[in-house]
Design a protein around this motif. Structure first.
Motif, PDB file in Angstrom:
ATOM      1  N   LYS A 142      24.122   7.924  13.704  1.00 52.16           N
ATOM      2  CA  LYS A 142      22.628   6.765  13.842  1.00 52.16           C
ATOM      3  C   LYS A 142      22.623   6.195  15.129  1.00 52.16           C
ATOM      4  CE  LYS A 142      22.122   5.721   8.809  1.00 52.16           C
ATOM      5  NZ  LYS A 142      22.241   4.384   7.993  1.00 52.16           N
ATOM      6  N   VAL A 143      23.753   5.926  15.540  1.00 52.24           N
ATOM      7  CA  VAL A 143      23.991   5.102  17.032  1.00 52.24           C
ATOM      8  C   VAL A 143      23.515   6.278  18.108  1.00 52.24           C
ATOM      9  CG1 VAL A 143      25.699   4.357  18.945  1.00 52.24           C
ATOM     10  CG2 VAL A 143      25.564   3.494  16.403  1.00 52.24           C
ATOM     11  N   ALA A 144      23.862   7.422  17.933  1.00 48.68           N
ATOM     12  CA  ALA A 144      23.411   8.420  19.018  1.00 48.68           C
ATOM     13  C   ALA A 144      22.013   8.716  18.659  1.00 48.68           C
ATOM     14  CB  ALA A 144      24.465   9.842  18.676  1.00 48.68           C
ATOM     15  N   GLU A 145      21.582   8.650  17.609  1.00 45.81           N
ATOM     16  CA  GLU A 145      20.172   9.001  17.376  1.00 45.81           C
ATOM     17  C   GLU A 145      19.336   7.868  17.755  1.00 45.81           C
ATOM     18  OE1 GLU A 145      17.092   8.847  13.573  1.00 45.81           O
ATOM     19  OE2 GLU A 145      18.840   9.897  13.553  1.00 45.81           O
ATOM     20  N   ARG A 146      19.780   6.574  17.825  1.00 48.10           N
ATOM     21  CA  ARG A 146      18.944   5.284  18.310  1.00 48.10           C
ATOM     22  C   ARG A 146      19.139   5.250  19.957  1.00 48.10           C
ATOM     23  NH1 ARG A 146      19.975   0.802  13.435  1.00 48.10           N
ATOM     24  NH2 ARG A 146      18.838   2.095  12.019  1.00 48.10           N
ATOM     25  N   ARG A 147      20.098   5.699  20.194  1.00 54.03           N
ATOM     26  CA  ARG A 147      20.360   5.715  21.873  1.00 54.03           C
ATOM     27  C   ARG A 147      19.597   6.626  22.585  1.00 54.03           C
ATOM     28  NH1 ARG A 147      26.831   5.558  23.176  1.00 54.03           N
ATOM     29  NH2 ARG A 147      27.241   3.210  22.593  1.00 54.03           N
ATOM     30  N   LYS A 148      19.042   7.775  21.613  1.00 52.85           N
ATOM     31  CA  LYS A 148      18.171   8.617  22.306  1.00 52.85           C
ATOM     32  C   LYS A 148      16.747   8.255  21.897  1.00 52.85           C
ATOM     33  CE  LYS A 148      16.610  13.305  21.713  1.00 52.85           C
ATOM     34  NZ  LYS A 148      16.799  14.562  20.834  1.00 52.85           N
ATOM     35  N   ARG A 149      16.486   7.570  20.808  1.00 54.68           N
ATOM     36  CA  ARG A 149      15.047   7.312  20.592  1.00 54.68           C
ATOM     37  C   ARG A 149      14.739   5.869  20.878  1.00 54.68           C
ATOM     38  NH1 ARG A 149      15.008   7.309  14.607  1.00 54.68           N
ATOM     39  NH2 ARG A 149      15.648   5.064  14.829  1.00 54.68           N
ATOM     40  N   VAL A 150      15.468   4.760  21.073  1.00 52.06           N
ATOM     41  CA  VAL A 150      15.067   3.512  21.252  1.00 52.06           C
ATOM     42  C   VAL A 150      14.356   3.374  22.685  1.00 52.06           C
ATOM     43  CG1 VAL A 150      15.828   1.178  21.668  1.00 52.06           C
ATOM     44  CG2 VAL A 150      16.283   2.221  19.339  1.00 52.06           C
ATOM     45  N   PRO A 151      15.125   3.987  23.516  1.00 52.77           N
ATOM     46  CA  PRO A 151      14.461   3.666  25.033  1.00 52.77           C
ATOM     47  C   PRO A 151      12.973   4.420  25.187  1.00 52.77           C
ATOM     48  CG  PRO A 151      16.706   4.383  25.451  1.00 52.77           C
ATOM     49  CD  PRO A 151      16.260   4.640  23.738  1.00 52.77           C
ATOM     50  N   GLU A 152      12.889   5.404  24.343  1.00 51.96           N
ATOM     51  CA  GLU A 152      11.405   5.971  24.381  1.00 51.96           C
ATOM     52  C   GLU A 152      10.457   5.055  23.735  1.00 51.96           C
ATOM     53  OE1 GLU A 152      11.709   9.781  22.647  1.00 51.96           O
ATOM     54  OE2 GLU A 152      13.046  10.621  24.248  1.00 51.96           O
TER      55      GLU A 152
END
Length: 196
Positions: A104-114
């Motif tokens: 989840k953390v890895a996914e959010r690190r990828k998605r949140v900045p966008e």
């Protein structure tokens, strides 16, 4: 197809099974050969039976866990901590939860900045659109002229005197500047003639 391993709770369980086999085999051997009384033969057969039991245990060892620890490791270690099944399940559940949270953390690190970039771009567009829609209140020309006429200049005579003195000073400067420019040009010509 892989079969599940046999899990026993302690080394004593393995030793107990070995002793039961040994007693059973020795009991059969005693029934058959003690009557004859050949002790050397009985000793040789007992050694062969002991070796056979050890070989059987070695072959079975890859399929046996002692308290969740592989057989070879548990037998080699003098002391080992007994396995708590409930605790082992909790640990496995926690490990799964850690893996899920890591994903989840890895996914959010990828998605949140966008998403943040999209939200900032949207906010900037909205502010720009809002700024374009704002209309400043303009006064009609008649009102502006009326306000200018209503303004009365204080000390008008002082302003007229300042204006007259500024014009006189400016005309004097014009005369002086032109004569000074002529002198400077003459000085430059002399310097050019003197210096090679």
């Amino acid at each position: 197809m892989e079969f599940p391993k046999i899990n026993v709770s302690s080394k004593e369980d393995i030793q107990y099974i070995s002793q039961i086999w040994r007693k059973t085999l020795y009991g059969r051997l005693a029934e058959e050969h003690i009557r004859n009384g050949d002790s050397e033969l009985i000793d040789q057969v007992q050694q062969l039976l002991d070796q056979w039991i050890e070989d059987i245990m070695k072959m079975a060892s890859s399929n046996i866990d002692i308290n969740g620890i592989p057989y070879e490791q548990a037998i080699a270690d003098e002391e080992f901590e007994p396995l708590d099944e409930a605790l082992a399940r909790k640990v496995q559940a926690q490990q799964l939860q850690v893996e899920e949270l890591t994903l989840k953390v890895a996914e959010r690190r990828k998605r949140v900045p966008e998403q943040v970039k999209m939200l900032l771009d949207d906010a900037i567009k909205r502010q720009s659109a809002l700024a374009d829609r704002v209309e400043f209140e303009s006064q009609s020309e008649n009102n502006a002229e009326a306000e200018i006429e209503d303004v009365s200049l204080e000390r008008s005579d002082l302003i007229a005197q300042e204006y007259a003195s500024s014009i006189a000073l400016l005309s004097d400067l014009r005369k002086n500047v032109s004569s000074n420019i002529t002198r400077l040009e003459n000085a430059q010509a002399i310097v050019d003639d003197i210096l090679p």
